[in-house]
Write a protein that holds these residues in place. Sequence first.
Motif, PDB file in Angstrom:
ATOM      1  N   THR A  64      26.938   2.731  65.371  1.00 52.23           N
ATOM      2  CA  THR A  64      27.875   3.271  64.242  1.00 52.23           C
ATOM      3  C   THR A  64      27.301   4.481  63.644  1.00 52.23           C
ATOM      4  OG1 THR A  64      26.377   2.038  62.860  1.00 52.23           O
ATOM      5  CG2 THR A  64      27.941   0.814  63.666  1.00 52.23           C
ATOM      6  N   LEU A 111      30.482 -12.175  65.471  1.00 51.40           N
ATOM      7  CA  LEU A 111      30.389 -10.851  66.230  1.00 51.40           C
ATOM      8  C   LEU A 111      29.880 -10.999  67.831  1.00 51.40           C
ATOM      9  CD1 LEU A 111      29.187  -7.670  64.961  1.00 51.40           C
ATOM     10  CD2 LEU A 111      28.445  -8.100  67.129  1.00 51.40           C
ATOM     11  N   VAL A 283      33.999  -8.458  57.794  1.00 48.56           N
ATOM     12  CA  VAL A 283      34.625  -7.387  58.080  1.00 48.56           C
ATOM     13  C   VAL A 283      35.071  -6.587  56.957  1.00 48.56           C
ATOM     14  CG1 VAL A 283      36.482  -6.787  59.597  1.00 48.56           C
ATOM     15  CG2 VAL A 283      35.278  -8.610  60.390  1.00 48.56           C
ATOM     16  N   GLN A 288      36.665  -2.825  60.127  1.00 45.65           N
ATOM     17  CA  GLN A 288      37.029  -2.899  61.491  1.00 45.65           C
ATOM     18  C   GLN A 288      36.541  -2.181  62.613  1.00 45.65           C
ATOM     19  OE1 GLN A 288      38.956  -6.101  62.201  1.00 45.65           O
ATOM     20  NE2 GLN A 288      38.173  -5.631  64.082  1.00 45.65           N
ATOM     21  N   ALA A 289      36.592  -0.870  62.346  1.00 47.95           N
ATOM     22  CA  ALA A 289      36.144   0.143  63.106  1.00 47.95           C
ATOM     23  C   ALA A 289      34.760  -0.222  63.734  1.00 47.95           C
ATOM     24  CB  ALA A 289      36.539   1.378  62.723  1.00 47.95           C
ATOM     25  N   PHE A 291      32.980  -2.793  63.242  1.00 44.19           N
ATOM     26  CA  PHE A 291      32.930  -4.316  63.858  1.00 44.19           C
ATOM     27  C   PHE A 291      33.295  -4.143  65.364  1.00 44.19           C
ATOM     28  CE2 PHE A 291      34.851  -8.395  65.094  1.00 44.19           C
ATOM     29  CZ  PHE A 291      33.954  -9.173  64.798  1.00 44.19           C
ATOM     30  N   ASP A 292      34.076  -3.296  65.804  1.00 47.56           N
ATOM     31  CA  ASP A 292      34.758  -3.287  67.235  1.00 47.56           C
ATOM     32  C   ASP A 292      33.793  -2.681  67.898  1.00 47.56           C
ATOM     33  OD1 ASP A 292      37.090  -4.584  66.602  1.00 47.56           O
ATOM     34  OD2 ASP A 292      38.266  -2.641  66.438  1.00 47.56           O
ATOM     35  N   LYS A 293      32.964  -1.416  67.276  1.00 45.33           N
ATOM     36  CA  LYS A 293      31.949  -1.032  67.832  1.00 45.33           C
ATOM     37  C   LYS A 293      30.942  -1.584  68.207  1.00 45.33           C
ATOM     38  CE  LYS A 293      32.908   3.623  65.636  1.00 45.33           C
ATOM     39  NZ  LYS A 293      32.659   4.683  64.695  1.00 45.33           N
ATOM     40  N   VAL A 295      30.855  -5.153  68.493  1.00 42.21           N
ATOM     41  CA  VAL A 295      31.023  -6.111  69.478  1.00 42.21           C
ATOM     42  C   VAL A 295      30.992  -5.445  70.877  1.00 42.21           C
ATOM     43  CG1 VAL A 295      32.803  -7.423  70.643  1.00 42.21           C
ATOM     44  CG2 VAL A 295      32.589  -7.380  68.362  1.00 42.21           C
ATOM     45  N   GLU A 296      31.216  -4.070  71.198  1.00 41.70           N
ATOM     46  CA  GLU A 296      31.409  -3.472  72.364  1.00 41.70           C
ATOM     47  C   GLU A 296      29.899  -3.271  72.774  1.00 41.70           C
ATOM     48  OE1 GLU A 296      32.850   0.450  74.683  1.00 41.70           O
ATOM     49  OE2 GLU A 296      33.489   0.011  72.751  1.00 41.70           O
ATOM     50  N   PRO A 331      30.785 -12.096  73.520  1.00 38.46           N
ATOM     51  CA  PRO A 331      31.714 -12.164  72.247  1.00 38.46           C
ATOM     52  C   PRO A 331      32.175 -13.509  72.209  1.00 38.46           C
ATOM     53  CG  PRO A 331      32.585 -11.241  74.415  1.00 38.46           C
ATOM     54  CD  PRO A 331      31.451 -11.085  74.770  1.00 38.46           C
TER      55      PRO A 331
END
Length: 345
Positions: A64, A111, A283, A288-289, A291-293, A295-296, A331
């Motif tokens: 992040t 997550l 979240v 959200q941005a 969060f997505d980073k 998870v990946e 995930p």
Amino acid sequence: MKKKLSFFVILVVFGLFLTACSEGSATEGAEVDDVIDIVWYPNESGEDLKSSRDAIGEVIAEATGKEIDHHLTTDYAIAIETLVNGNADLAFMGAQGYVEASNKNDAVQPLAVPTGPSGTLDDAMYHSWLAVNIDDQEDYKVDGEFSIDTIQDKKFSFVSTSSTSGFKVPSSSILEHFNEKPEYTDLVEEDLMEGGKLFSQVLFGNSHQGSAVNLLTNSADVAAFCDTCVDNYVEIEKGEENTVGAVYRVKDDAAEPFNSVTGSEFTLMSVTPVLNAPFVANVDALGQADFDKLVEKFTSDEVANNEQIFVPEDSEQSALFSKSGDERFAPVEDSWFEPIRELSK
């Protein structure tokens, strides 16, 4: 007059619309900042697990680009409410804690979950134990076999009412057993939280380590706690790990709070598989941005092969996660936790 009335109706409808949109998301509109706050349960707040917390924090910072702030706690409820209210962005909590948090705020989402040795969610589980001191084990047997019947009128230690393996799972099993007896058909979960119904006295350790120490100091006769939370402090002495009758011994160099009960032994009278604990996020607070980073990043091969996070099984290092096979983070969807929700119905 009609124009004024129409305007009033529009205002009311608009107000109701805003209210409906905000329900179920207590932190909607929370400010996303440059610091990611992680709150930890008491079980993971010990000094011996600092290296694990720091390694996970480094992964989050790398993904992040933000500063990481760790918040240690001594109470499950504090950790849960901190996440629910948006005063923390992330938490590592048991399935029951996640269910409670997501019920209060639907911005709380899973997550990732550590898998089992297969590298999948098929064997993503740990174990809930009921344990007794080794010298007292015969008191908990009927015809040579451990029996749940024998815990009646004993001093019992749970972890916290928000603990999956330290309360929700064992209490469900205990109720299922005793509700079949005529004198206990009306026994409910609340009756297990205090003495006088089934147990003579009920204690809460506030962590799995604390519940185990309640047993080993004879404050409790029987205690519920899980394998993974005490793994750094004990070693198998006799039998096969995570089986009824297995005997564990507290290591001579065990850290707090086990340093006062080194050499003590206990045996397992009950072993129940439990869904692995997830990392979860608010979240709204995290964004959200990010969060997505995360998870990946969490589910990447890079993290799966990070020996500071998934410590080799034969390592002497205390850690949150170890690797005996292909363990990694995977995930997960909210529906995966449905078996835990069912325990409360």
